[in-house]
Design an enzyme around this catalytic site. Structure first.
Site, mmCIF file in Angstrom:
data_model
loop_
_atom_site.group_PDB
_atom_site.id
_atom_site.type_symbol
_atom_site.label_atom_id
_atom_site.label_comp_id
_atom_site.label_asym_id
_atom_site.label_seq_id
_atom_site.Cartn_x
_atom_site.Cartn_y
_atom_site.Cartn_z
ATOM 1 N N SER A 95 125.714 43.774 -5.592
ATOM 2 C CA SER A 95 126.673 43.460 -6.424
ATOM 3 C C SER A 95 126.571 43.750 -7.859
ATOM 4 O O SER A 95 127.675 44.025 -8.558
ATOM 5 C CB SER A 95 126.933 41.907 -6.218
ATOM 6 O OG SER A 95 127.039 41.167 -4.974
ATOM 7 N N HIS A 148 129.835 49.412 -2.393
ATOM 8 C CA HIS A 148 129.899 47.906 -2.586
ATOM 9 C C HIS A 148 131.263 47.457 -2.049
ATOM 10 O O HIS A 148 132.216 47.758 -2.598
ATOM 11 C CB HIS A 148 129.742 47.758 -4.265
ATOM 12 C CG HIS A 148 130.117 45.976 -4.445
ATOM 13 N ND1 HIS A 148 130.614 45.719 -5.607
ATOM 14 C CD2 HIS A 148 129.482 45.226 -3.775
ATOM 15 C CE1 HIS A 148 130.529 44.537 -5.526
ATOM 16 N NE2 HIS A 148 129.847 44.052 -4.708
ATOM 17 N N GLU A 170 133.608 50.021 -3.986
ATOM 18 C CA GLU A 170 133.141 50.467 -5.150
ATOM 19 C C GLU A 170 131.976 51.322 -4.828
ATOM 20 O O GLU A 170 131.152 51.207 -3.960
ATOM 21 C CB GLU A 170 132.520 49.480 -6.135
ATOM 22 C CG GLU A 170 133.562 48.582 -6.867
ATOM 23 C CD GLU A 170 133.060 47.682 -7.838
ATOM 24 O OE1 GLU A 170 133.595 47.402 -8.751
ATOM 25 O OE2 GLU A 170 132.027 47.239 -7.872
ATOM 26 N N ASN A 188 132.768 43.046 -10.593
ATOM 27 C CA ASN A 188 131.925 42.021 -11.264
ATOM 28 C C ASN A 188 131.880 41.891 -12.801
ATOM 29 O O ASN A 188 131.635 40.870 -13.372
ATOM 30 C CB ASN A 188 130.533 42.089 -10.444
ATOM 31 C CG ASN A 188 130.581 41.341 -9.108
ATOM 32 O OD1 ASN A 188 131.779 40.539 -8.702
ATOM 33 N ND2 ASN A 188 130.000 41.983 -8.189
#
Ligand SMILES: NC(=O)c1ccc[n+]([C@@H]2O[C@H](COP(=O)([O-])OP(=O)(O)OC[C@H]3O[C@@H](n4cnc5c(N)ncnc54)[C@H](O)[C@@H]3O)[C@@H](O)[C@H]2O)c1
Length: 446
Positions: free
Chosen positions: A165, A186, A198, A236
């Site tokens: 992450s 991701h 991602e 994130n």
């Protein structure tokens, strides 16, 4: 005739409004992602992928293996014990069962998925895989150790991806068998429902590797966004300042319900406190550590999270976090949380809805502008679609940068000015001071 007249009146009411213009933009941004070259030259070649290995059969690993098997790509999950693999397989079946219940899959689909999904406790099964996705615990040392062990097992031309992450792809690539064939892939939780992937380029990742993973993500029905490496990547990195601000507001006296309501009134699918309990306070804490260490100039520590994790309050998965789950499995206020809050309380004042909204969304917007300014993604629509697809940012606002255009950079700068005493995390970025318009041709009417 009367029906047509009513339809015409209603259609006229919505046509030309800001919301309709934003939603039309979302449609075009989504189409643009489908054709996106993603930092790739025309010479990049996507390689054929016949089978995929997944290391780790936890929440994410099982979801990733299932996503491939469902779409016709044979996949094998590897974990440390049969019990973990059995859990992973159960999760895989639950995905298809859920789809059967709503009429989107048939028992035949379940059978086909299961013939394409296998499990093993031995990594030797990866020797045939074209692509291996690592989805083990979010711990850099453990992940690097696993890459070292894969060196002698993977085919020489295999691509190794990490579903991390937050951890740097460039740094972890040094432990991978071939840094040029190491890339971030991701996915988001729950994998069967979240469309975004991602694709993160490390400093040494080659173009064909990126092209292969972009094509693979599309083949299994996902929307890939290619980006350069940075702590937290796109989603994130932009999400964490918002989650962090929610905790700071709590410590300053705002109630959990008011914080969550400010976010849902803005259009988010759930508030940040509810979201923290859902993704797990341990996950939020460890991801927060990586991101706040990297952006220490503006990340204000929230040690209450560490205390909650130490006390085993990990959120819904452990039964309590900020709130606790009642007997029906619904979150409710928990008196046992009070001592944690008292220990970390910094103030005890009232907040208006406007202030709560600003405090939550302005730091998120500033981080989004930094991601673009630093060239982590190539274009404004990558940021907006990343947040819409990755965290459910309200599509009717067109994305966070569309929101900035709607409000106007000058008005945003004025609002930031009110919070100047809170330091760097509310300091206008270059995009705001230069009054950047992120979507110059988008028409906003109404
Ligand atoms: N949970 C989320 O919302 C989420 C979302 C996106 C990405 N991620 C990332 O995905 C990764 C996995 O997260 P998760 O939520 O699935 O964790 P999890 O704890 O549910 O699963 C991890 C699995 O990895 C296995 N494992 C650990 N070390 C191993 C090893 N050396 N070899 C084989 N298996 C091993 C564990 O037994 C466990 O089954 C992490 O990097 C996390 O940051 C998580």
């Amino acid at each position: 005739d009367e029906g047509l007249k009513i339809e015409q009146e209603v259609a006229l009411e919505v046509t030309g409004t800001r919301i309709s213009s934003n939603l039309i933009s979302v449609f075009f941004m989504n189409n643009a992602l489908g054709r996106d070259p993603g930092f790739l030259p025309a010479t990049a070649n996507a390689r054929d992928v016949k089978s995929v290995g997944v290391l780790g059969s936890g929440l994410m690993g099982a979801g990733i293996a299932t996503a491939h098997a469902r779409r016709g790509v044979p996949s094998v999950m590897v974990d440390v014990g049969q019990d973990r693999l059995a859990d992973g397989l159960k999760r895989a079946c639950q995905v298809i069962e859920g789809r059967i219940k709503i009429g989107r899959a048939t028992p035949q689909d379940m059978q086909e998925m299961l013939t394409r999904l296998s499990t093993s406790t031995s990594r030797a099964v990866f020797s045939d895989a074209d692509v291996v996705v690592e989805a083990i615990t979010e711990n850099e040392t453990l992940k690097k150790l696993a890459y070292g062990e894969l060196k002698s097992l993977l085919r020489d031309d295999a691509i190794l991806c990490s579903n991390t992450s937050t951890i740097s792809i460039t740094r972890m690539a040094e432990a991978a068998p071939h840094p040029e064939r190491f890339v971030g892939m991701h996915f988001f939780y729950p994998v069967d429902r979240m469309e975004l992937v991602e694709v993160i380029r490390g400093a040494k990742t080659d173009d064909d590797t990126v092209a292969t993973i972009v094509a693979l993500a599309k083949r299994i029905g996902k929307t890939p966004i290619v980006m350069q490496d940075c702590p937290g990547f796109l989603v994130n990195r932009v999400l964490l300042p918002y989650m962090n601000e929610a905790v700071l507001l709590l410590q300053e006296g705002a109630s959990m319900d008011d914080i969550d309501k400010a976010a849902t009134k803005f259009g988010m699918p759930m508030g940040p406190i509810t979201l923290s309990d859902l993704v797990g306070l341990d996950t939020a804490y460890y991801a927060g550590q990586v991101v706040s260490t990297a952006y220490a100039d503006r990340a204000k520590p929230t040690p209450i999270l560490g205390d909650l994790v130490k006390a085993g309050r990990l959120g819904n998965k452990s039964g309590s976090g900020f709130r606790k789950l009642n007997k029906k499995g619904k979150p409710e206020a928990d008196p046992d949380f009070a001592p944690f809050l008292e220990k970390h309380r910094t103030d005890n004042r009232q907040f208006s809805l406007d202030e709560l909204t600003d405090r939550l969304f302005l730091p998120m917007l500033l981080e989004a502008t930094r991601v673009l300014e630093e060239g982590i993604v190539a274009e404004s629509h990558h940021v907006d679609m990343g947040l819409i697809l990755g965290i459910g940012f309200p599509p009717f606002r067109g994305g966070i940068l569309h929101w900035c255009d709607t409000e106007g950079a000058s008005a945003i700068a004025d609002r930031l000015g009110k919070y100047a005493s809170l330091g760097k995390r509310f300091e206008p970025t270059e995009s705001i001071t230069s009054k950047r318009v992120f979507f110059p041709r988008a028409k906003t009417v109404g």
